[in-house]
Structure formats: C-alpha cells, structure tokens
Scaffold this motif. Structure first.
Motif, PDB file in Angstrom:
ATOM      1  N   PHE A  42      -3.219  15.406   3.197  1.00  0.00           N
ATOM      2  CA  PHE A  42      -3.388  13.951   3.177  1.00  0.00           C
ATOM      3  C   PHE A  42      -2.049  13.224   3.266  1.00  0.00           C
ATOM      4  CE2 PHE A  42      -3.688   9.881   0.946  1.00  0.00           C
ATOM      5  CZ  PHE A  42      -4.660   9.268   1.718  1.00  0.00           C
ATOM      6  N   SER A  43      -1.025  13.732   2.583  1.00  0.00           N
ATOM      7  CA  SER A  43       0.271  13.042   2.604  1.00  0.00           C
ATOM      8  C   SER A  43       0.875  13.051   4.010  1.00  0.00           C
ATOM      9  CB  SER A  43       1.244  13.668   1.603  1.00  0.00           C
ATOM     10  OG  SER A  43       1.544  14.998   1.957  1.00  0.00           O
ATOM     11  N   LEU A  44       0.623  14.120   4.782  1.00  0.00           N
ATOM     12  CA  LEU A  44       1.122  14.150   6.156  1.00  0.00           C
ATOM     13  C   LEU A  44       0.405  13.114   7.011  1.00  0.00           C
ATOM     14  CD1 LEU A  44       1.539  17.956   6.881  1.00  0.00           C
ATOM     15  CD2 LEU A  44       3.276  16.291   6.257  1.00  0.00           C
ATOM     16  N   LYS A  45      -0.880  12.924   6.756  1.00  0.00           N
ATOM     17  CA  LYS A  45      -1.614  11.891   7.492  1.00  0.00           C
ATOM     18  C   LYS A  45      -1.016  10.517   7.202  1.00  0.00           C
ATOM     19  CE  LYS A  45      -6.056  14.248   7.556  1.00  0.00           C
ATOM     20  NZ  LYS A  45      -7.446  14.185   7.111  1.00  0.00           N
ATOM     21  N   MET A  46      -0.654  10.289   5.952  1.00  0.00           N
ATOM     22  CA  MET A  46      -0.050   9.005   5.590  1.00  0.00           C
ATOM     23  C   MET A  46       1.327   8.857   6.237  1.00  0.00           C
ATOM     24  SD  MET A  46      -2.468   7.653   4.091  1.00  0.00           S
ATOM     25  CE  MET A  46      -1.686   6.125   3.687  1.00  0.00           C
ATOM     26  N   GLU A  47       2.106   9.935   6.268  1.00  0.00           N
ATOM     27  CA  GLU A  47       3.411   9.892   6.924  1.00  0.00           C
ATOM     28  C   GLU A  47       3.246   9.595   8.416  1.00  0.00           C
ATOM     29  OE1 GLU A  47       6.210   9.770   5.572  1.00  0.00           O
ATOM     30  OE2 GLU A  47       5.871  10.584   3.583  1.00  0.00           O
ATOM     31  N   THR A  48       2.208  10.168   9.019  1.00  0.00           N
ATOM     32  CA  THR A  48       1.949   9.934  10.438  1.00  0.00           C
ATOM     33  C   THR A  48       1.690   8.458  10.698  1.00  0.00           C
ATOM     34  OG1 THR A  48       1.077  12.152  10.751  1.00  0.00           O
ATOM     35  CG2 THR A  48       0.431  10.507  12.372  1.00  0.00           C
ATOM     36  N   LYS A  49       0.921   7.831   9.828  1.00  0.00           N
ATOM     37  CA  LYS A  49       0.672   6.394   9.994  1.00  0.00           C
ATOM     38  C   LYS A  49       1.979   5.617   9.936  1.00  0.00           C
ATOM     39  CE  LYS A  49      -4.067   6.311   8.374  1.00  0.00           C
ATOM     40  NZ  LYS A  49      -5.025   5.780   7.410  1.00  0.00           N
ATOM     41  N   GLY A  50       2.867   6.014   9.022  1.00  0.00           N
ATOM     42  CA  GLY A  50       4.168   5.357   8.922  1.00  0.00           C
ATOM     43  C   GLY A  50       5.012   5.569  10.165  1.00  0.00           C
ATOM     44  N   ILE A  51       4.999   6.794  10.683  1.00  0.00           N
ATOM     45  CA  ILE A  51       5.750   7.107  11.903  1.00  0.00           C
ATOM     46  C   ILE A  51       5.221   6.271  13.060  1.00  0.00           C
ATOM     47  CG2 ILE A  51       6.173   8.888  13.650  1.00  0.00           C
ATOM     48  CD1 ILE A  51       6.089  10.938  11.329  1.00  0.00           C
ATOM     49  N   MET A  52       3.903   6.229  13.190  1.00  0.00           N
ATOM     50  CA  MET A  52       3.288   5.490  14.294  1.00  0.00           C
ATOM     51  C   MET A  52       3.634   4.007  14.232  1.00  0.00           C
ATOM     52  SD  MET A  52       1.818   7.640  16.210  1.00  0.00           S
ATOM     53  CE  MET A  52       0.971   6.454  17.225  1.00  0.00           C
ATOM     54  N   HIS A  53       3.534   3.426  13.053  1.00  0.00           N
ATOM     55  CA  HIS A  53       3.832   1.996  12.904  1.00  0.00           C
ATOM     56  C   HIS A  53       5.294   1.715  13.263  1.00  0.00           C
ATOM     57  CE1 HIS A  53       3.731  -2.066  11.408  1.00  0.00           C
ATOM     58  NE2 HIS A  53       4.790  -1.795  10.671  1.00  0.00           N
ATOM     59  N   ALA A  54       6.196   2.513  12.713  1.00  0.00           N
ATOM     60  CA  ALA A  54       7.623   2.305  12.978  1.00  0.00           C
ATOM     61  C   ALA A  54       7.955   2.543  14.451  1.00  0.00           C
ATOM     62  CB  ALA A  54       8.454   3.227  12.089  1.00  0.00           C
ATOM     63  N   ALA A  55       7.376   3.581  15.034  1.00  0.00           N
ATOM     64  CA  ALA A  55       7.655   3.895  16.439  1.00  0.00           C
ATOM     65  C   ALA A  55       7.174   2.777  17.358  1.00  0.00           C
ATOM     66  CB  ALA A  55       6.997   5.217  16.823  1.00  0.00           C
ATOM     67  N   MET A  56       5.979   2.267  17.099  1.00  0.00           N
ATOM     68  CA  MET A  56       5.457   1.191  17.946  1.00  0.00           C
ATOM     69  C   MET A  56       6.281  -0.081  17.788  1.00  0.00           C
ATOM     70  SD  MET A  56       1.317   1.695  18.036  1.00  0.00           S
ATOM     71  CE  MET A  56       1.076   1.617  16.285  1.00  0.00           C
ATOM     72  N   SER A  57       6.719  -0.382  16.572  1.00  0.00           N
ATOM     73  CA  SER A  57       7.499  -1.597  16.365  1.00  0.00           C
ATOM     74  C   SER A  57       8.865  -1.506  17.045  1.00  0.00           C
ATOM     75  CB  SER A  57       7.656  -1.895  14.873  1.00  0.00           C
ATOM     76  OG  SER A  57       8.486  -0.938  14.260  1.00  0.00           O
TER      77      SER A  57
END
Length: 132
Positions: A42-57
């Motif tokens: 689950f923590s990796l899924k949360m990290e992925t969301k953070g990566i995706m948000h930062a990468a898109m921004s």
C-alpha cells in the motif's frame, strides 16, 4: 545514458520526498517497474501517486513498465497510471521498444527506475539491457 535504480521501499535514510524531488529535477523520464510485489504494498501505491503528481506538475514523462502483473491487476492500477501507455516486459522486442521510448530525440538523458526491492534482480537485468 545515466540509469539510476531507486528501490522505493528502502531509500537508505533519505527522506522519500527529497529523493523524488532530486530525481524529477535530474530527468525527463521516469520508469515505474510495476510487479505483483509492487502492487501488494500500500505504501508503494501511495508513493506512486506522489510521483505521478510531481511528474505531471513538472511535465516529466512517466513510463509504466509491467513486470509480472495480470490483466486483473492492471485494472486495479491507480487511475493516474491507467491512462498512460505502458510497456509490457514480457512482449517480444521489449527492450528495443523501451529504449526508443526513453531516448526519444535526446542524445544525453537520465533514466530513473523506481521499483519494489523484491524485484531487484529483474530491474538490474532491465537496466543492463538498456545499456546495450
């Protein structure tokens, strides 16, 4: 090409957010190596969301690379990953296709691969294949 492997579940005392910020500043493309192990944490899924948000921004390209996940698991991926065009590591010509997606028109480039530590051997083989 510079290829840096980053085991998401063990950043060796470095705050995860600081590592992601550094990686995003240094690269144009981020690979997420997605396996059953990766999806079980689950923590990796949360990290992925953070990566995706930062990468898109920051207008970075994220390339999901599917390892051993099933079509059922693909349907359970976070929405932010499902809309991207993945590359399946089990398909013929995978490394050539991935290399072309990574390089694009860049002569010099950095590639950062985020992965679950239990998939270290597969990711090392992937990075070696990209150097050829």
């Amino acid at each position: 090409m510079t290829c840096v492997l980053i085991e998401i579940d063990s950043l060796h005392g470095i705050r995860a957010r600081d590592m992601f910020d550094y990686v995003l500043k240094q690269s144009r493309r981020i690979l997420l190596y997605i396996t059953t192990h990766y999806l079980q944490d689950f923590s990796l899924k949360m990290e992925t969301k953070g990566i995706m948000h930062a990468a898109m921004s920051q207008q970075k390209q994220v390339i999901p690379v599917y390892g051993d996940i099933t079509s059922e698991e693909q349907r359970k991926l976070p929405l932010s990953l499902r809309h991207l065009i993945p590359i399946d590591s089990r398909e013929e010509g995978f490394l050539k296709h991935l290399s072309m997606r990574i390089k694009g028109e860049d002569i010099e480039y950095n590639v950062f691969i985020f992965y679950d530590g239990r998939d270290e051997i597969e990711v090392e083989q992937l990075s070696q294949g990209l150097w050829r």
